[in-house]
Write an enzyme that holds these catalytic residues in place. Sequence first.
Site, PDB file in Angstrom:
ATOM      1  N   CYS A 122      38.451  47.212  31.463  1.00  0.00           N
ATOM      2  CA  CYS A 122      38.824  46.175  30.495  1.00  0.00           C
ATOM      3  C   CYS A 122      39.499  46.799  29.271  1.00  0.00           C
ATOM      4  O   CYS A 122      38.940  47.697  28.639  1.00  0.00           O
ATOM      5  CB  CYS A 122      37.597  45.365  30.071  1.00  0.00           C
ATOM      6  SG  CYS A 122      38.054  44.044  28.958  1.00  0.00           S
ATOM      7  N   ARG A 174      45.195  37.141  38.988  1.00  0.00           N
ATOM      8  CA  ARG A 174      45.951  36.016  38.455  1.00  0.00           C
ATOM      9  C   ARG A 174      46.623  35.177  39.531  1.00  0.00           C
ATOM     10  O   ARG A 174      46.812  33.980  39.353  1.00  0.00           O
ATOM     11  CB  ARG A 174      46.978  36.539  37.427  1.00  0.00           C
ATOM     12  CG  ARG A 174      46.299  37.005  36.125  1.00  0.00           C
ATOM     13  CD  ARG A 174      47.218  37.844  35.284  1.00  0.00           C
ATOM     14  NE  ARG A 174      47.569  39.092  35.964  1.00  0.00           N
ATOM     15  CZ  ARG A 174      48.502  39.925  35.539  1.00  0.00           C
ATOM     16  NH1 ARG A 174      49.175  39.657  34.457  1.00  0.00           N
ATOM     17  NH2 ARG A 174      48.756  41.045  36.208  1.00  0.00           N
TER      18      ARG A 174
HETATM   19  C1  LIG Z   1      41.810  36.341  32.110  1.00  0.00           C
HETATM   20  C2  LIG Z   1      41.459  37.682  32.677  1.00  0.00           C
HETATM   21  C3  LIG Z   1      40.146  38.127  32.581  1.00  0.00           C
HETATM   22  C4  LIG Z   1      39.790  39.375  33.104  1.00  0.00           C
HETATM   23  N1  LIG Z   1      38.477  39.778  33.055  1.00  0.00           N
HETATM   24  C5  LIG Z   1      38.100  40.919  33.687  1.00  0.00           C
HETATM   25  C6  LIG Z   1      36.717  41.274  33.782  1.00  0.00           C
HETATM   26  O1  LIG Z   1      35.815  40.566  33.313  1.00  0.00           O
HETATM   27  N2  LIG Z   1      36.416  42.435  34.418  1.00  0.00           N
HETATM   28  C7  LIG Z   1      37.383  43.240  34.962  1.00  0.00           C
HETATM   29  O2  LIG Z   1      37.058  44.289  35.530  1.00  0.00           O
HETATM   30  N3  LIG Z   1      38.686  42.923  34.889  1.00  0.00           N
HETATM   31  C8  LIG Z   1      39.050  41.777  34.286  1.00  0.00           C
HETATM   32  N4  LIG Z   1      40.377  41.404  34.300  1.00  0.00           N
HETATM   33  C9  LIG Z   1      41.366  42.239  35.003  1.00  0.00           C
HETATM   34  C10 LIG Z   1      41.539  41.748  36.445  1.00  0.00           C
HETATM   35  O3  LIG Z   1      40.354  41.939  37.188  1.00  0.00           O
HETATM   36  C11 LIG Z   1      42.676  42.515  37.159  1.00  0.00           C
HETATM   37  O4  LIG Z   1      42.383  43.878  37.162  1.00  0.00           O
HETATM   38  C12 LIG Z   1      44.025  42.301  36.471  1.00  0.00           C
HETATM   39  O5  LIG Z   1      44.240  40.943  36.143  1.00  0.00           O
HETATM   40  C13 LIG Z   1      45.184  42.792  37.373  1.00  0.00           C
HETATM   41  O6  LIG Z   1      45.168  42.113  38.600  1.00  0.00           O
HETATM   42  P1  LIG Z   1      46.171  40.857  38.904  1.00  0.00           P
HETATM   43  O7  LIG Z   1      47.559  41.342  38.612  1.00  0.00           O
HETATM   44  O8  LIG Z   1      45.941  40.569  40.355  1.00  0.00           O
HETATM   45  O9  LIG Z   1      45.778  39.747  37.985  1.00  0.00           O
HETATM   46  C14 LIG Z   1      40.767  40.203  33.744  1.00  0.00           C
HETATM   47  C15 LIG Z   1      42.080  39.728  33.822  1.00  0.00           C
HETATM   48  C16 LIG Z   1      42.438  38.483  33.316  1.00  0.00           C
HETATM   49  C17 LIG Z   1      43.867  38.009  33.454  1.00  0.00           C
END
Ligand SMILES: Cc1cc2nc3c(=O)[nH]c(=O)nc-3n(C[C@H](O)[C@H](O)[C@H](O)COP(=O)(O)O)c2cc1C
Length: 328
Positions: free
Chosen positions: A103, A228
């Site tokens: 994070c 996402r």
């Molecule tokens: C709104 C939001 C909240 C997120 N909260 C977390 C979380 O609580 N724990 C975590 O490890 N990653 C969190 N992430 C990161 C996502 O797990 C992921 O690694 C990141 O969005 C990239 O993947 P994507 O391109 O498929 O969205 C969050 C991402 C977004 C957009």
Amino acid sequence: MSAWQIGRWTLPGRALLAPMAGVTDRPFRILCRRFGAALAASEMITADQRLWHTTKSRQRMNHEGEPEPRVVQLAGNDPAQLAQAARLNADLGAQIIDINMGCPAKKVYGKLCGSALLGDESLVARLLNAVVEASPVPVTIKIRTGVSRARINAARIAHIATEAGVSAIAIHGRTREDFFEGQAEYDTIAAVRATTKIPVIANGDIDSATKARSTLDFTNASGVMLGRAAQGRPWIFRDVNGLLENGEIPAELLRTQIRDIILTHLDLLYVFHGETSGVRIARKHLRWYCQQHTVTEGFRSALLAAETSSLQFALAQECFGRWASVRQ
Ligand SMILES: Cc1cc2nc3c(=O)[nH]c(=O)nc-3n(C[C@H](O)[C@H](O)[C@H](O)COP(=O)(O)O)c2cc1C
């Protein structure tokens, strides 16, 4: 498609839902699992038990009715506190404990949690040793590639994790410094995979079944994690599994099926969060559903302004009902 393991759990598919605070609550996890997500971790929960009495924490620790294995993600930086939190969450039904080391948010990074941990490898070692030792269930980690592009250390973190007995590692192909800017890169993930014995899961910008296929091919990872791309489209896992298992993306869902999924989602949200929070949280998902499925502006504004679950549900029924009645 060959099954793979995280600890003692055999996973039937290669596509996982990424944890997203404020999004992947129990209703959304259940929906994504129904459409074939092999795992769906909870939103991150602080390891600090003094905060567990809050509604937010209690909701995040609730996984009643979720299919197995249930994954709880913990955030913290104190080895003893995280170890204790892992044990207690396992007692409460967690079947895999995931540690958040990715994070980038100031609120988390500033407390030296999340991706800040990547900057202190000796703390990572102490922390993972303590958690694995204490946890009766498999432990996984979710990381970024490093704190900054000048300090990419995912391979060393993966080595430390393997030595500690961690069961799998998910890597978002960006650094902390990148936040969500630019494109995720998969070279680092491929390099980590090539030198790591435990399963590696690739994450970042995977927004379609074909991207999932190409990312698996490029990185040779055991799985892909989608975040996402599942917003407003929890059935994306069905497409990914179809392509990975049968070589083709299944026919699109009918609009009437999509309408029913949206209405089911609303019901689940009202039951889980109650009237006020349910309506507020549903608004966020409805915005994504509207974006995905072009809904006329007038309807969209009325839908997003509704303040009670009965009105919100009725407007959603009408809005997506009309949309579904148009021939595809
Ligand atoms: C709104 C939001 C909240 C997120 N909260 C977390 C979380 O609580 N724990 C975590 O490890 N990653 C969190 N992430 C990161 C996502 O797990 C992921 O690694 C990141 O969005 C990239 O993947 P994507 O391109 O498929 O969205 C969050 C991402 C977004 C957009």
